[in-house]
Design a protein around this motif. Structure first.
Motif, PDB file in Angstrom:
ATOM      1  N   CYS A  23       0.843  -1.184   0.000  1.00 46.08           N
ATOM      2  CA  CYS A  23       0.000   0.000   0.000  1.00 46.08           C
ATOM      3  C   CYS A  23       0.880   1.235   0.000  1.00 46.08           C
ATOM      4  CB  CYS A  23      -0.889  -0.042   1.240  1.00 46.08           C
ATOM      5  SG  CYS A  23      -1.719   1.518   1.561  1.00 46.08           S
ATOM      6  N   HIS A  65      -7.367  -2.181  -3.132  1.00 45.19           N
ATOM      7  CA  HIS A  65      -7.037  -1.227  -2.066  1.00 45.19           C
ATOM      8  C   HIS A  65      -6.492  -1.973  -0.871  1.00 45.19           C
ATOM      9  CE1 HIS A  65      -8.920   1.790  -4.472  1.00 45.19           C
ATOM     10  NE2 HIS A  65      -9.981   0.998  -4.613  1.00 45.19           N
ATOM     11  N   CYS A  66      -5.818  -1.204  -0.011  1.00 39.24           N
ATOM     12  CA  CYS A  66      -5.112  -1.824   1.102  1.00 39.24           C
ATOM     13  C   CYS A  66      -6.077  -2.489   2.085  1.00 39.24           C
ATOM     14  CB  CYS A  66      -4.292  -0.774   1.829  1.00 39.24           C
ATOM     15  SG  CYS A  66      -3.400  -1.460   3.222  1.00 39.24           S
ATOM     16  N   MET A  87      -2.842   0.142  -5.014  1.00 38.86           N
ATOM     17  CA  MET A  87      -1.755  -0.667  -4.467  1.00 38.86           C
ATOM     18  C   MET A  87      -0.616  -0.734  -5.480  1.00 38.86           C
ATOM     19  SD  MET A  87      -2.961  -1.845  -1.564  1.00 38.86           S
ATOM     20  CE  MET A  87      -2.135  -3.378  -1.158  1.00 38.86           C
TER      21      MET A  87
END
Ligand code: ADP
Ligand code: ZN
Length: 747
Positions: free
Chosen positions: A452, A492-493, A502
């Protein structure tokens, strides 16, 4: 019946985990059949169990005793030489005898696989579905999750017996999964015909050069006198070690003696096997992990009956029941794959070879281009006979080695690049000449992490403390420790949920293959790593394809570092030579030195001169410098001084005591408790390090802690550990694992 007496009594060691030895009566009609190591069936708390006779005596240690129910077939015993070896192993490696016996006999032999029909287990759902199920079960029913772990990694299916061997559990979770419709269990007919039907030409002995001659003479001399002796054959790749092995084996064979030839599993390729078959066809038994249960059973009995006198195999072949054992050869003796690490006994096949030979008055040959510090130290101390083979036997010259500083290459390229200019120029030249290149990288997959950009954390496995590797072909993030996989990779993280996209980082073999195609669109490549060799026979096929010139470049992990002979290869590129140097392990330098030297040995083995390009971020590093000069002696001198300064092996033996459990606090406390007991029991000269988190702090939902012990001897450590075990201070929820002289102190 309970008051009955018997002519003799036998102490029996059971296969199941009952650590006490139990006594049974020997009935008159059994007297002639039983001796140490005989396999028997006996009643234990209402059920019948199998085990081995440990000793025969006139009086039982307790009464009443019941008789041995059945003596199992006479050719399932552990022969007397192996029995003695097992007792030694149990003491030295600090492992219960029943576990040592288990390591000594293949499962198929123990299981009385008499018939050729067996149960075969297959997946009834897709890998994806089973992977999801496996995650669900991980904490609810770990036995079923363990079964799925194995099933996710097999190609078509696996024999039920092999599956149970891997999980170490019972059959019931398999049946439950079959009932749920996740697996299929079916009867199959096992094909026992040997796997390899390659064509071969009978070859004759080569006339030895003076170095080979001298080495062989010393070996044959010991063989003739039935004298235990260990010979370290130190010669670069291509210096003719194998030719010496072949002629030593021939000598043993002519004297009616048996030979065990150990090779690392990875180099049990058609190339190696063919070379031995072409000299000794008919006398050879080959044991490798791809044999089916039935094949293994048959090969074991051929050896036992004395029909096969030359046994070629990986680690566990050192336990083959060879008749009149005369010679044990350990090729590439420095290889870590000779060490069993996961399961007790954590034995090293090289050390077993030496001990077994000692007990049988046999001769050992350890061969390597980069001997382990242990073996070279023993040779210098005069315990082993050292023979050096000077140059390449077939008149090929040594390759030239160039070290390339990758920091400078990044500056030139104004950013990251996997290939230096020198390497690209070299590959291009080979393509024009019709020669071949090998690119070596110690990582598989496409990217080694997905992280991330906001919180900087990488996507980790849900069950292990390790980053997931991106595999582009399958579009998954996969854990290389437990097989857990996420597909597709998250956008996404998962940790901070930030909206930033990411980012991928780190290069694996899959990406290298793609990247080289981007530079040279017309290039033909082959890739050998754990991902491309999942199917039976695929490894062999890839090697054959490369050997017959179907590709310009072979890209691979350590699977291609060893024992291959491709005359058309004149360039070897080592892409990340220093990656292992950062691991905090006292063997890190040794590992890197070996790797660079071994990989370099692939270049220029034919009439053509070879070139090696070593890419590194640490061009000044002494290990990399010495490895590129193939200067083993200087490396040894530097490294042994370090070992001496810190009391590391081979100067002093070491024990690693590792603990794993689902509750981190409990696991840590158990480690501390055992450490405390050891401090109390061992003399002050034993150094006992503090408990630390293992290199992988968590694997398959188990937390891991460990500590190291060093001291003047192994036996006091093993003895203290045995006492601690016997006093049962251990919680059953925490597994303790003793590894004597571990190959890795970090993981
Ligand atoms: P190593 O096992 O040390 O890698 P090999 O025994 O495989 O070395 O030898 C390398 C090559 O040299 C092989 O092709 C082998 O057939 C050849 N060779 C070995 N010894 C001799 C010899 N005395 N004369 C001619 N060729 C030899
Ligand atoms: Zn994992």
């Amino acid at each position: 019946m309970n008051k009955k007496t018997y002519p003799k009594y036998a102490t029996v060691i059971l296969d199941i985990a009952v650590d006490k030895k139990l006594d049974y009566g020997v009935k008159p009609e059994q007297l002639d059949l039983v001796k140490k190591g005989t396999r028997v069936e006996v009643p234990v708390r209402g059920s019948l169990q199998k085990g081995y006779i440990f000793s025969i005596k006139d009086h039982p240690d307790f009464t009443p005793v019941v008789p041995i129910t059945r003596v199992l077939s006479e050719d399932e015993l552990i022969t007397s030489d192996l029995f003695e070896l097992a007792v030694w192993m149990s003491k030295y490696y600090c492992a219960p005898l029943r576990q040592v016996f288990k390591a000594l006999l293949p499962a198929s032999v123990r299981a009385e696989t008499k018939h050729k029909e067996q149960l075969f287990v297959m997946r009834a759902k897709t890998r994806g579905e089973l992977s999801v199920l496996c995650q669900e079960l991980r904490n609810k029913n770990s036995a079923q999750a363990d079964v799925l772990d194995v099933m996710l990694n097999v190609t078509k299916g696996i024999l039920l017996s092999e599956l149970l061997e891997e999980t170490g559990g019972s059959r019931s979770p398999v049946d439950t999964l079959a009932k749920k419709g996740a697996l299929i269990v079916d009867i199959v007919r096992v094909d026992r015909s040997p796997l390899i039907h390659e064509e071969y030409f009978l070859t004759k002995h080569k006339k030895l050069n003076p170095d080979q001659e001298q080495a062989l003479k010393a070996i044959v001399n010991a063989l003739d006198q039935n004298k235990f002796e260990t010979h370290l054959l130190f010669g670069v790749t291509g210096s003719g070690k194998t030719e010496v092995y072949l002629q030593a084996i021939d000598n043993a064979l002519k004297a009616g003696k048996g030979t065990i030839m150990l090779v690392p599993e990875i180099s049990l390729t058609a190339q190696t096997i063919e070379r031995f078959r072409s000299r000794f066809e008919g006398h050879i038994a080959i044991l490798h992990h791809r044999l089916s249960h039935g094949e293994r059973f048959d090969e074991w009995h051929r050896i036992y009956r004395g029909e096969a006198k030359i046994i070629i195999g990986a680690r566990s072949a050192v336990f083959s029941p060879v008749q009149n054992l005369g010679l044990i050869i350990v090729d590439e003796e420095h290889e870590n794959s000779y060490k069993q690490t996961e399961e007790a006994p954590c034995y090293h096949a090289r050390d077993i070879a030496v001990m077994r030979a000692k007990m049988s008055n046999a001769v050992v040959i350890l061969g390597s281009a980069t001997p382990s510090l242990e073996s070279y130290y023993n040779a210098k101390e005069g315990k082993y006979v050292l023979s050096k083979l000077g140059s390449r036997a077939d008149a090929a010259s040594m390759p030239t080695v160039t070290i390339v500083d990758m920091k400078r290459e990044f500056e030139k390229a104004k950013g990251y690049t996997s290939f230096s200019d020198a390497l690209l120029t070299g590959i291009k030249k080979r393509m024009a000449l019709g020669e071949q290149s090998i690119l070596f990288l110690n990582r598989r997959g496409y990217h080694t992490t997905l992280f991330c950009q906001s919180c900087q954390s990488g996507v980790k496995c849900n069950h292990c403390d390790v980053s997931l590797t991106f595999h582009k072909g399958d579009n998954i993030l996969a854990c290389h420790l437990c097989g857990y996989a996420v597909s597709p990779p998250p956008q996404h993280c998962p940790t901070c949920k930030a909206p930033d996209p990411m980012k991928f980082r780190g290069v694996g073999t899959e990406q290298i293959e793609k990247a080289i195609h981007a530079v040279f669109p017309e290039i033909k490549t082959l890739r050998i790593d754990a991902d491309t060799t999942k199917h039976k026979g695929s490894h062999q096929k890839l090697l054959r394809d490369f050997g017959s010139g179907k590709a310009d470049v072979l890209i691979g992990t350590q699977m291609i570092a060893k024992g291959l002979h491709f005359p058309q290869v004149t360039l070897v590129g080592v892409l990340n030579s220093d990656s292992s140097l950062n691991i905090p392990d006292f063997r890190a330098s040794e590992t890197v030195f070996q790797l660079i030297t071994q990989v370099s040995g692939r270049a220029g083995r034919g009439a053509l001169k070879g070139e090696v390009i070593v890419q590194t971020h640490m061009p000044e590093n002494p290990t990399i410098q010495l490895a590129s000069k193939q200067d083993y002696e200087s490396f040894y001198a530097e490294e042994i001084a370090v070992r001496q300064a810190f009391n590391y092996p081979p100067l002093r033996p070491m024990g690693k005591i590792a603990f794993s459990g689902t509750d981190p606090k409990e696991t840590y406390e158990t480690a501390e408790q055992v450490r405390g007991l050891l401090i109390g029991q061992l003399p002050a000269e034993y150094e006992i390090n503090p408990v630390i988190t293992a290199g992988h702090a968590k694997v398959k939902d188990k937390y891991r802690f460990q500590f190291l012990i060093r001291g003047p001897g192994i036996y006091p450590i093993s003895k203290a550990m045995e006492q601690i075990r016997a006093r049962a201070v251990l919680r059953s929820s925490v597994r303790m694992h003793v590894d004597i002289n571990p190959v890795s102190t970090f993981f």
